[in-house]
Design a protein around this motif. Structure first.
Motif, PDB file in Angstrom:
ATOM      1  N   GLY A 284       0.842  -1.204   0.000  1.00  4.76           N
ATOM      2  CA  GLY A 284       0.000   0.000   0.000  1.00  4.76           C
ATOM      3  C   GLY A 284       0.868   1.242   0.000  1.00  4.76           C
ATOM      4  N   ALA A 285       0.251   2.419   0.084  1.00  2.00           N
ATOM      5  CA  ALA A 285       1.005   3.663   0.143  1.00  2.00           C
ATOM      6  C   ALA A 285       1.552   3.814   1.561  1.00  2.00           C
ATOM      7  CB  ALA A 285       0.096   4.835  -0.217  1.00  2.00           C
ATOM      8  N   GLY A 286       2.865   3.575   1.738  1.00  2.00           N
ATOM      9  CA  GLY A 286       3.487   3.789   3.038  1.00  2.00           C
ATOM     10  C   GLY A 286       3.504   2.582   3.955  1.00  2.00           C
ATOM     11  N   GLU A 287       2.935   1.450   3.548  1.00  2.00           N
ATOM     12  CA  GLU A 287       3.036   0.235   4.378  1.00  2.00           C
ATOM     13  C   GLU A 287       2.898  -1.004   3.511  1.00  2.00           C
ATOM     14  OE1 GLU A 287      -0.100  -0.143   7.243  1.00  2.00           O
ATOM     15  OE2 GLU A 287      -1.594   0.708   5.890  1.00  2.00           O
ATOM     16  N   ARG A 288       3.399  -2.132   4.048  1.00  2.00           N
ATOM     17  CA  ARG A 288       3.437  -3.375   3.264  1.00  2.00           C
ATOM     18  C   ARG A 288       3.197  -4.555   4.194  1.00  2.00           C
ATOM     19  NH1 ARG A 288       8.336  -2.419   1.227  1.00  2.00           N
ATOM     20  NH2 ARG A 288       9.437  -4.191   2.089  1.00  2.00           N
ATOM     21  N   ILE A 289       2.347  -5.457   3.758  1.00  2.00           N
ATOM     22  CA  ILE A 289       2.105  -6.688   4.527  1.00  2.00           C
ATOM     23  C   ILE A 289       2.620  -7.850   3.691  1.00  2.00           C
ATOM     24  CG2 ILE A 289       0.291  -8.203   5.452  1.00  2.00           C
ATOM     25  CD1 ILE A 289      -1.420  -5.541   5.548  1.00  2.00           C
ATOM     26  N   GLU A 290       3.354  -8.790   4.338  1.00  2.00           N
ATOM     27  CA  GLU A 290       3.854  -9.953   3.605  1.00  2.00           C
ATOM     28  C   GLU A 290       3.438 -11.222   4.332  1.00  2.00           C
ATOM     29  OE1 GLU A 290       8.015  -9.747   2.790  1.00  2.00           O
ATOM     30  OE2 GLU A 290       7.891  -7.656   2.123  1.00  2.00           O
ATOM     31  N   LEU A 291       2.848 -12.135   3.590  1.00  2.00           N
ATOM     32  CA  LEU A 291       2.478 -13.443   4.144  1.00  2.00           C
ATOM     33  C   LEU A 291       3.363 -14.489   3.473  1.00  2.00           C
ATOM     34  CD1 LEU A 291      -1.435 -13.111   4.010  1.00  2.00           C
ATOM     35  CD2 LEU A 291       0.045 -12.808   5.989  1.00  2.00           C
ATOM     36  N   ASN A 292       4.060 -15.295   4.271  1.00  2.00           N
ATOM     37  CA  ASN A 292       5.071 -16.211   3.705  1.00  2.00           C
ATOM     38  C   ASN A 292       4.823 -17.651   4.090  1.00  2.00           C
ATOM     39  OD1 ASN A 292       6.689 -14.033   2.772  1.00  2.00           O
ATOM     40  ND2 ASN A 292       7.386 -13.745   4.885  1.00  2.00           N
ATOM     41  N   HIS A 293       5.253 -18.547   3.203  1.00  2.00           N
ATOM     42  CA  HIS A 293       5.306 -19.977   3.530  1.00  2.00           C
ATOM     43  C   HIS A 293       6.619 -20.536   3.011  1.00  2.00           C
ATOM     44  CE1 HIS A 293       4.570 -24.339   2.916  1.00  2.00           C
ATOM     45  NE2 HIS A 293       3.891 -24.198   4.039  1.00  2.00           N
ATOM     46  N   ARG A 294       7.294 -21.330   3.838  1.00  2.00           N
ATOM     47  CA  ARG A 294       8.535 -21.983   3.409  1.00  2.00           C
ATOM     48  C   ARG A 294       8.353 -23.482   3.563  1.00  2.00           C
ATOM     49  NH1 ARG A 294       9.820 -17.613   1.943  1.00  2.00           N
ATOM     50  NH2 ARG A 294      10.774 -15.934   3.114  1.00  2.00           N
ATOM     51  N   ALA A 295       8.430 -24.224   2.456  1.00  2.00           N
ATOM     52  CA  ALA A 295       8.386 -25.689   2.533  1.00  2.00           C
ATOM     53  C   ALA A 295       9.823 -26.174   2.754  1.00  2.00           C
ATOM     54  CB  ALA A 295       7.819 -26.265   1.242  1.00  2.00           C
ATOM     55  N   GLU A 296      10.042 -26.919   3.838  1.00  2.00           N
ATOM     56  CA  GLU A 296      11.404 -27.356   4.156  1.00  2.00           C
ATOM     57  C   GLU A 296      11.645 -28.791   3.717  1.00  2.00           C
ATOM     58  OE1 GLU A 296      11.568 -26.573   8.319  1.00  2.00           O
ATOM     59  OE2 GLU A 296      11.654 -24.412   8.025  1.00  2.00           O
ATOM     60  N   ASP A 297      10.549 -29.528   3.452  1.00  2.00           N
ATOM     61  CA  ASP A 297      10.695 -30.958   3.169  1.00  2.00           C
ATOM     62  C   ASP A 297       9.524 -31.402   2.291  1.00  2.00           C
ATOM     63  OD1 ASP A 297      11.890 -33.595   5.171  1.00  2.00           O
ATOM     64  OD2 ASP A 297      10.463 -33.843   3.528  1.00  2.00           O
ATOM     65  N   ARG A 298       9.816 -32.208   1.251  1.00  2.00           N
ATOM     66  CA  ARG A 298       8.751 -32.684   0.343  1.00  2.00           C
ATOM     67  C   ARG A 298       7.713 -33.558   1.039  1.00  2.00           C
ATOM     68  NH1 ARG A 298      13.046 -32.528  -2.887  1.00  2.00           N
ATOM     69  NH2 ARG A 298      12.659 -31.077  -4.562  1.00  2.00           N
ATOM     70  N   SER A 299       8.050 -34.084   2.216  1.00  2.00           N
ATOM     71  CA  SER A 299       7.110 -35.002   2.871  1.00  2.00           C
ATOM     72  C   SER A 299       5.787 -34.293   3.210  1.00  2.00           C
ATOM     73  CB  SER A 299       7.727 -35.607   4.136  1.00  2.00           C
ATOM     74  OG  SER A 299       7.985 -34.585   5.057  1.00  2.00           O
ATOM     75  N   ILE A 300       5.786 -32.964   3.339  1.00  2.00           N
ATOM     76  CA  ILE A 300       4.516 -32.272   3.650  1.00  2.00           C
ATOM     77  C   ILE A 300       3.510 -32.457   2.514  1.00  2.00           C
ATOM     78  CG2 ILE A 300       5.509 -30.561   5.240  1.00  2.00           C
ATOM     79  CD1 ILE A 300       5.356 -28.498   2.968  1.00  2.00           C
ATOM     80  N   PHE A 301       3.995 -32.481   1.260  1.00  2.00           N
ATOM     81  CA  PHE A 301       3.092 -32.670   0.113  1.00  2.00           C
ATOM     82  C   PHE A 301       2.611 -34.128   0.062  1.00  2.00           C
ATOM     83  CE2 PHE A 301       6.512 -29.688  -1.485  1.00  2.00           C
ATOM     84  CZ  PHE A 301       5.838 -28.550  -1.124  1.00  2.00           C
ATOM     85  N   ALA A 302       3.543 -35.049   0.365  1.00  2.00           N
ATOM     86  CA  ALA A 302       3.189 -36.477   0.317  1.00  2.00           C
ATOM     87  C   ALA A 302       2.158 -36.801   1.400  1.00  2.00           C
ATOM     88  CB  ALA A 302       4.451 -37.324   0.493  1.00  2.00           C
ATOM     89  N   HIS A 303       2.318 -36.239   2.594  1.00  2.00           N
ATOM     90  CA  HIS A 303       1.349 -36.506   3.663  1.00  2.00           C
ATOM     91  C   HIS A 303      -0.021 -35.951   3.296  1.00  2.00           C
ATOM     92  CE1 HIS A 303       4.969 -37.088   6.420  1.00  2.00           C
ATOM     93  NE2 HIS A 303       4.403 -38.245   6.204  1.00  2.00           N
ATOM     94  N   GLY A 304      -0.037 -34.780   2.626  1.00  2.00           N
ATOM     95  CA  GLY A 304      -1.302 -34.212   2.168  1.00  2.00           C
ATOM     96  C   GLY A 304      -1.963 -35.119   1.139  1.00  2.00           C
ATOM     97  N   ALA A 305      -1.167 -35.692   0.237  1.00  2.00           N
ATOM     98  CA  ALA A 305      -1.707 -36.574  -0.813  1.00  2.00           C
ATOM     99  C   ALA A 305      -2.301 -37.840  -0.188  1.00  2.00           C
ATOM    100  CB  ALA A 305      -0.609 -36.931  -1.808  1.00  2.00           C
ATOM    101  N   VAL A 306      -1.614 -38.381   0.810  1.00  2.00           N
ATOM    102  CA  VAL A 306      -2.093 -39.581   1.523  1.00  2.00           C
ATOM    103  C   VAL A 306      -3.419 -39.269   2.225  1.00  2.00           C
ATOM    104  CG1 VAL A 306      -1.573 -40.906   3.623  1.00  2.00           C
ATOM    105  CG2 VAL A 306       0.122 -40.733   1.789  1.00  2.00           C
TER     106      VAL A 306
END
Ligand code: NAD
Length: 269
Positions: A224-246
Motif C-alpha cells: 500500500g502507500a506507506g506500508e506493506r504486509i507480507e504473508l510467507n510460507h517456506r516448505a522445508e521438506d517434500r514429505s509435507i506434500f506427500a502426507h497431504g496426498a495420503v
C-alpha cells in the motif's frame, strides 16, 4: 481394517519416492504398484532400492492397465500430458485419483473436469496444510485491504522445476482474486521485461526465482502507500506434500464422484 490399495505413478521422481515412504508409513494404505516412463533407467528395479529402504516386492513398471485395474487409489505427481491420460484410465477403473502435477493448461483442466464426472479426483497445486491455510488468509487479506493495496506473489523453487509461475503461486493468486471478487486470468501479470509501463490498477503480479535445492518458498505481498504486509510460507521438506496426498486419498475414498481440492480435504472451505 481393510487397507486401501495404492499405485504411485511417476514413482521414480522426487515426489514419487517421497510418496512411497509416506504410503508405507500409513497403516490405512497398502502400496501395490509403482509406475514410471518406459525410458526410465530405474524400470525393473525394486522400489525399496530407489528410496533407500529394504526390498518391497514392488517393481517399477511402465504399463498402467494391470496396475489401475487392481487398485483403489492412484497418486500422481508427474507431467501434464501423463496426468491427463491417467485421469481417463483412473476414471475407467473407478480409482480415486490424487493429482499433484502442476503446469496444466486450460485444455488439460477441462479434460480432468470431464473425468471427474465419473471419478473422485482430488487436485491441488499444493497439498500442504500450511499453504492451504495461507490461501485462506490471503483471501481474507485481499478482501479486507481492497484495491489500494497492490498484490505481488513471489516464489522460489529448485533448479529442476519446469513450470512457472509455480502451481502454488497460481493457487495463492486465485485466492487473492477471489478475495477481491475478480477472475485471476483477467488481472494476472505473469512476467515483466523491458519497458512495461506502469503497473495496471488491480493487477496481481507474479515473479519466479529458480535455483539450488529450494523445496518451495512463497510470499504474498500487499503493498500500500506507506506500508506493506507480507504473508510467507517456506516448505522445508517434500514429505509435507506427500502426507497431504495420503490424507486426500483416504478422505476421498467414500466420497461421490467430483473434482475436489485440498480445502475440501482439510475442511477449510
Ligand atoms: P520429477 O521430474 O522428479 O518426477 C516426475 C516423474 O514423473 C519422473 O520420474 C517422470 O519420469 C515421471 N513421468 C513423467 N511422465 C510420465 C508418464 N507418462 N508415465 C509415467 N511416469 C511419468 O518431478 P517432481 O519434482 O517429483 O514433481 C512432479 C510434479 O509434481 C511437478 O508438476 C511438480 O510441480 C509437482 N509438485 C506438486 C506438489 C503439490 O503439492 N501439488 C508438490 C511438489 C511437486
Amino acid at each position: 481394517m481393510t487397507q486401501l490399495r495404492v499405485v504411485i505413478v511417476g514413482a521414480a521422481g522426487r515426489m514419487g519416492r517421497t510418496l512411497a515412504e509416506a504410503v508405507r508409513a500409513e497403516p490405512k494404505l497398502r502400496l501395490v504398484g509403482a509406475l514410471d516412463r518406459s525410458d526410465c533407467p530405474d524400470r525393473g528395479r525394486d522400489l525399496g532400492e530407489l528410496t533407500g529402504g529394504g526390498q518391497t516386492g514392488i517393481v517399477l513398471t511402465d504399463d498402467p492397465l494391470p496396475l489401475f485395474a487392481n487398485t483403489d487409489v492412484v497418486l500422481d505427481f508427474t507431467s501434464p500430458a501423463a496426468t491427463v491420460a491417467f485421469a481417463e484410465l483412473a476414471a475407467q477403473a473407478r480409482a480415486v485419483h490424487v493429482i499433484g502435477t502442476t503446469g496444466l493448461s486450460a485444455e488439460d483442466e477441462e479434460k480432468i473436469r470431464a473425468a471427474a464426472r465419473h471419478a473422485r479426483i482430488v487436485k491441488s497445486g499444493n497439498m500442504s496444510l500450511g499453504v492451504n491455510l495461507l490461501a485462506g488468509l490471503v483471501r481474507r487479506a485481499a478482501a479486507a485491504l481492497g484495491p489500494d493495496f497492490d498484490i505481488e506473489i513471489l516464489e522460489m523453487h529448485h533448479r529442476h522445476k519446469v513450470d512457472a509461475p509455480s502451481g502454488t503461486a497460481l493457487l495463492l493468486g486465485r485466492a487473492a482474486a477471489e478475495g477481491r471478487g475478480v477472475t485471476l486470468d483477467d488481472v494476472a501479470v505473469r512476467s515483466r521485461d523491458g519497458h512495461t509501463g506502469a503497473r495496471p490498477d488491480g493487477a496481481i503480479g507474479f515473479a519466479s526465482l529458480r535455483g539450488g535445492s529450494v523445496v518451495g518458498d512463497h510470499s504474498v505481498v500487499f503493498a500500500g502507500a506507506g506500508e506493506r504486509i507480507e504473508l510467507n510460507h517456506r516448505a522445508e521438506d517434500r514429505s509435507i506434500f506427500a502426507h497431504g496426498a495420503v490424507r486426500a486419498a483416504i478422505w476421498a475414498f467414500d466420497k461421490k464422484p467430483g473434482l475436489y481440492g485440498m480445502a475440501d480435504v482439510l475442511g477449510l472451505r
